[in-house]
Design a protein around this motif. Structure first.
Motif, PDB file in Angstrom:
ATOM      1  N   MET A  31     -26.573   4.721  27.417  1.00 30.95           N
ATOM      2  CA  MET A  31     -28.079   5.234  27.435  1.00 30.95           C
ATOM      3  C   MET A  31     -28.957   4.739  28.335  1.00 30.95           C
ATOM      4  O   MET A  31     -29.939   5.284  28.891  1.00 30.95           O
ATOM      5  N   ALA A  32     -28.894   3.321  28.585  1.00 36.42           N
ATOM      6  CA  ALA A  32     -29.739   2.805  29.549  1.00 36.42           C
ATOM      7  C   ALA A  32     -29.666   2.878  30.833  1.00 36.42           C
ATOM      8  O   ALA A  32     -30.391   3.272  31.560  1.00 36.42           O
ATOM      9  N   ILE A  33     -28.188   3.073  31.110  1.00 36.85           N
ATOM     10  CA  ILE A  33     -27.983   3.659  32.543  1.00 36.85           C
ATOM     11  C   ILE A  33     -28.602   5.141  32.904  1.00 36.85           C
ATOM     12  O   ILE A  33     -29.120   5.277  33.701  1.00 36.85           O
ATOM     13  N   MET A  34     -28.324   6.191  31.662  1.00 38.07           N
ATOM     14  CA  MET A  34     -28.994   7.290  31.854  1.00 38.07           C
ATOM     15  C   MET A  34     -30.522   7.357  31.938  1.00 38.07           C
ATOM     16  O   MET A  34     -30.971   7.971  32.545  1.00 38.07           O
ATOM     17  N   ALA A  35     -31.168   6.345  31.042  1.00 40.96           N
ATOM     18  CA  ALA A  35     -32.578   6.453  31.355  1.00 40.96           C
ATOM     19  C   ALA A  35     -32.900   5.966  32.635  1.00 40.96           C
ATOM     20  O   ALA A  35     -34.061   6.447  33.165  1.00 40.96           O
ATOM     21  N   ALA A  36     -32.187   4.896  33.085  1.00 42.07           N
ATOM     22  CA  ALA A  36     -32.586   4.160  34.375  1.00 42.07           C
ATOM     23  C   ALA A  36     -32.380   5.295  35.607  1.00 42.07           C
ATOM     24  O   ALA A  36     -33.222   5.623  36.532  1.00 42.07           O
ATOM     25  N   PHE A  37     -31.423   6.180  35.417  1.00 43.98           N
ATOM     26  CA  PHE A  37     -31.047   7.123  36.329  1.00 43.98           C
ATOM     27  C   PHE A  37     -32.232   8.514  36.321  1.00 43.98           C
ATOM     28  O   PHE A  37     -32.667   8.814  37.193  1.00 43.98           O
ATOM     29  N   MET A  38     -32.613   8.920  35.046  1.00 49.13           N
ATOM     30  CA  MET A  38     -33.635   9.519  35.067  1.00 49.13           C
ATOM     31  C   MET A  38     -35.161   9.427  35.731  1.00 49.13           C
ATOM     32  O   MET A  38     -35.593   9.838  36.380  1.00 49.13           O
ATOM     33  N   LYS A  39     -35.248   7.998  35.308  1.00 47.67           N
ATOM     34  CA  LYS A  39     -36.639   7.210  36.091  1.00 47.67           C
ATOM     35  C   LYS A  39     -36.452   7.239  37.599  1.00 47.67           C
ATOM     36  O   LYS A  39     -37.483   7.721  38.281  1.00 47.67           O
ATOM     37  N   TYR A  40     -35.249   6.704  37.992  1.00 47.60           N
ATOM     38  CA  TYR A  40     -34.929   6.487  39.252  1.00 47.60           C
ATOM     39  C   TYR A  40     -35.184   8.081  40.125  1.00 47.60           C
ATOM     40  O   TYR A  40     -35.974   7.943  41.073  1.00 47.60           O
ATOM     41  N   THR A  41     -34.920   9.235  39.453  1.00 46.41           N
ATOM     42  CA  THR A  41     -34.716  10.520  40.011  1.00 46.41           C
ATOM     43  C   THR A  41     -36.186  10.843  40.131  1.00 46.41           C
ATOM     44  O   THR A  41     -36.659  11.368  41.310  1.00 46.41           O
ATOM     45  N   LEU A  42     -36.880  10.828  39.174  1.00 48.17           N
ATOM     46  CA  LEU A  42     -38.420  11.247  39.129  1.00 48.17           C
ATOM     47  C   LEU A  42     -39.344  10.457  39.801  1.00 48.17           C
ATOM     48  O   LEU A  42     -40.240  10.779  40.536  1.00 48.17           O
ATOM     49  N   ASP A  43     -39.168   9.089  39.945  1.00 53.74           N
ATOM     50  CA  ASP A  43     -39.761   8.338  40.689  1.00 53.74           C
ATOM     51  C   ASP A  43     -39.928   8.617  42.166  1.00 53.74           C
ATOM     52  O   ASP A  43     -40.875   8.427  43.029  1.00 53.74           O
ATOM     53  N   ARG A  44     -38.568   8.920  42.626  1.00 53.23           N
ATOM     54  CA  ARG A  44     -38.152   9.035  43.989  1.00 53.23           C
ATOM     55  C   ARG A  44     -37.947  10.891  44.413  1.00 53.23           C
ATOM     56  O   ARG A  44     -38.282  10.993  45.523  1.00 53.23           O
ATOM     57  N   ASP A  45     -38.435  11.417  43.525  1.00 55.92           N
ATOM     58  CA  ASP A  45     -38.194  12.835  43.698  1.00 55.92           C
ATOM     59  C   ASP A  45     -36.844  13.258  44.185  1.00 55.92           C
ATOM     60  O   ASP A  45     -36.753  14.293  44.998  1.00 55.92           O
ATOM     61  N   GLN A  46     -35.991  12.503  43.881  1.00 56.74           N
ATOM     62  CA  GLN A  46     -34.655  13.069  44.580  1.00 56.74           C
ATOM     63  C   GLN A  46     -33.632  12.260  43.665  1.00 56.74           C
ATOM     64  O   GLN A  46     -33.699  11.105  43.059  1.00 56.74           O
ATOM     65  N   TYR A  47     -32.202  12.524  43.881  1.00 56.14           N
ATOM     66  CA  TYR A  47     -31.361  11.779  42.801  1.00 56.14           C
ATOM     67  C   TYR A  47     -30.795  10.699  43.734  1.00 56.14           C
ATOM     68  O   TYR A  47     -30.811  10.666  45.103  1.00 56.14           O
ATOM     69  N   PRO A  48     -30.387   9.551  43.138  1.00 55.26           N
ATOM     70  CA  PRO A  48     -29.623   8.412  43.784  1.00 55.26           C
ATOM     71  C   PRO A  48     -28.563   9.053  44.809  1.00 55.26           C
ATOM     72  O   PRO A  48     -27.902   9.876  44.526  1.00 55.26           O
ATOM     73  N   LEU A  49     -28.704   8.325  46.079  1.00 52.44           N
ATOM     74  CA  LEU A  49     -27.780   8.667  46.873  1.00 52.44           C
ATOM     75  C   LEU A  49     -26.339   8.092  46.897  1.00 52.44           C
ATOM     76  O   LEU A  49     -25.224   8.465  47.482  1.00 52.44           O
TER      77      LEU A  49
ATOM     78  N   ALA B  65     -24.188  15.182  34.494  1.00 54.13           N
ATOM     79  CA  ALA B  65     -23.518  16.024  33.255  1.00 54.13           C
ATOM     80  C   ALA B  65     -23.870  15.283  31.937  1.00 54.13           C
ATOM     81  O   ALA B  65     -24.181  16.163  30.983  1.00 54.13           O
ATOM     82  N   MET B  66     -23.693  14.098  31.880  1.00 52.44           N
ATOM     83  CA  MET B  66     -23.823  13.232  30.795  1.00 52.44           C
ATOM     84  C   MET B  66     -25.187  13.196  29.945  1.00 52.44           C
ATOM     85  O   MET B  66     -25.449  13.525  28.778  1.00 52.44           O
ATOM     86  N   VAL B  67     -26.135  13.478  30.936  1.00 56.86           N
ATOM     87  CA  VAL B  67     -27.570  13.632  30.361  1.00 56.86           C
ATOM     88  C   VAL B  67     -27.974  14.695  29.719  1.00 56.86           C
ATOM     89  O   VAL B  67     -28.319  14.760  28.622  1.00 56.86           O
ATOM     90  N   TRP B  68     -27.239  16.237  30.315  1.00 56.59           N
ATOM     91  CA  TRP B  68     -27.343  17.270  29.609  1.00 56.59           C
ATOM     92  C   TRP B  68     -26.281  17.239  28.152  1.00 56.59           C
ATOM     93  O   TRP B  68     -26.788  17.931  27.342  1.00 56.59           O
ATOM     94  N   GLU B  69     -25.423  16.532  28.368  1.00 52.88           N
ATOM     95  CA  GLU B  69     -24.638  16.549  27.164  1.00 52.88           C
ATOM     96  C   GLU B  69     -25.314  15.846  25.948  1.00 52.88           C
ATOM     97  O   GLU B  69     -25.353  16.124  24.953  1.00 52.88           O
ATOM     98  N   SER B  70     -26.012  14.607  26.349  1.00 53.06           N
ATOM     99  CA  SER B  70     -26.742  13.799  25.426  1.00 53.06           C
ATOM    100  C   SER B  70     -27.614  14.876  24.853  1.00 53.06           C
ATOM    101  O   SER B  70     -28.185  14.398  23.608  1.00 53.06           O
ATOM    102  N   PHE B  71     -28.513  15.418  25.608  1.00 52.29           N
ATOM    103  CA  PHE B  71     -29.299  16.733  24.896  1.00 52.29           C
ATOM    104  C   PHE B  71     -28.796  17.409  23.680  1.00 52.29           C
ATOM    105  O   PHE B  71     -29.506  17.312  22.735  1.00 52.29           O
TER     106      PHE B  71
END
Length: 217
Positions: A10-28, A56-62
């Protein structure tokens, strides 16, 4: 999976979501993501094979969060299929609201709402299994000649969910009250079709969609 593993994932997913929103793009790349978020790359690969797997896991977690909440409701399992579907939709969009910025970004990145979207593949599989259960429950009280094929109707339910996602995505009404109306009317229509009495509900739902389309144009 242990509680420790769940927390790390969950911590990795949370970091992924924050990273994406902060940079307005997915990690490369996994390397860049782990470096910028101070995550261990080895731990990342313990839970995810790729960055797409995280998406995909973010949506599965929802979905998992929704079902966890519903299972705590005393009467949920004994409710009618219609009420269970309504409960799912209302709870689903409450969960999405907590992550609306990420959800809007995720949906805007897709070329087609109802295409074969990799991000929603796991959600689709889980939701169709849930819808199949509802359909089979509804079929139990029907004679065999009037039962509905679960495969066909579960796919229709998935299309309905995609429609509601798009509606919620575009909804600017206070407290998303228009989405609540769309949920109620679309579910009523679906179950009227299921019970072979669709005409009045189809007309009512059509009027609602026409009004919303006309008002927003």
């Amino acid at each position: 999976m242990s509680q420790k593993d769940k927390k790390e994932r969950m911590a990795i997913m949370a970091a992924f979501m924050k990273y994406t929103l902060d940079r307005d793009q997915y990690p490369l790349s996994v390397y860049k993501f782990c470096k910028d978020t101070k995550n261990d790359e080895k731990m990342f690969y313990k839970y995810f094979g790729s960055l797409n797997a995280v998406r995909a896991m973010v949506w599965e977690s929802f979905y998992d969060n929704v079902m966890s909440l519903l299972e705590k409701e005393e009467n949920f399992k004994n409710s009618t299929p219609k009420d269970r579907l309504l409960s799912f939709y209302f709870t689903f969009f409450e969960v999405l609201l907590l992550n609306r910025s990420y959800v809007l970004f995720s949906l805007s990145d897709q070329e087609r709402m109802m295409g074969k979207m990799a991000d929603l593949a796991a959600l689709k599989k889980l939701f169709k299994a849930f819808a199949t259960e509802l359909i089979e429950d509804g079929n139990e009280k029907k004679p065999s000649y009037s039962q509905h094929p679960p495969k066909l109707f579960s796919e229709a339910a998935w299309i309905q969910l995609c429609f509601l996602l798009k509606f919620w995505n575009d909804d600017t009404s206070p407290d998303f009250e228009k989405t609540d109306q769309a949920i109620e009317k679309s579910v009523q229509t679906a179950f009227d079709v299921f019970e072979n009495t669709p005409l009045s509900a189809l007309v009512d739902f059509g009027k609602f969609l026409w009004k919303e389309k006309f008002a927003s144009s």
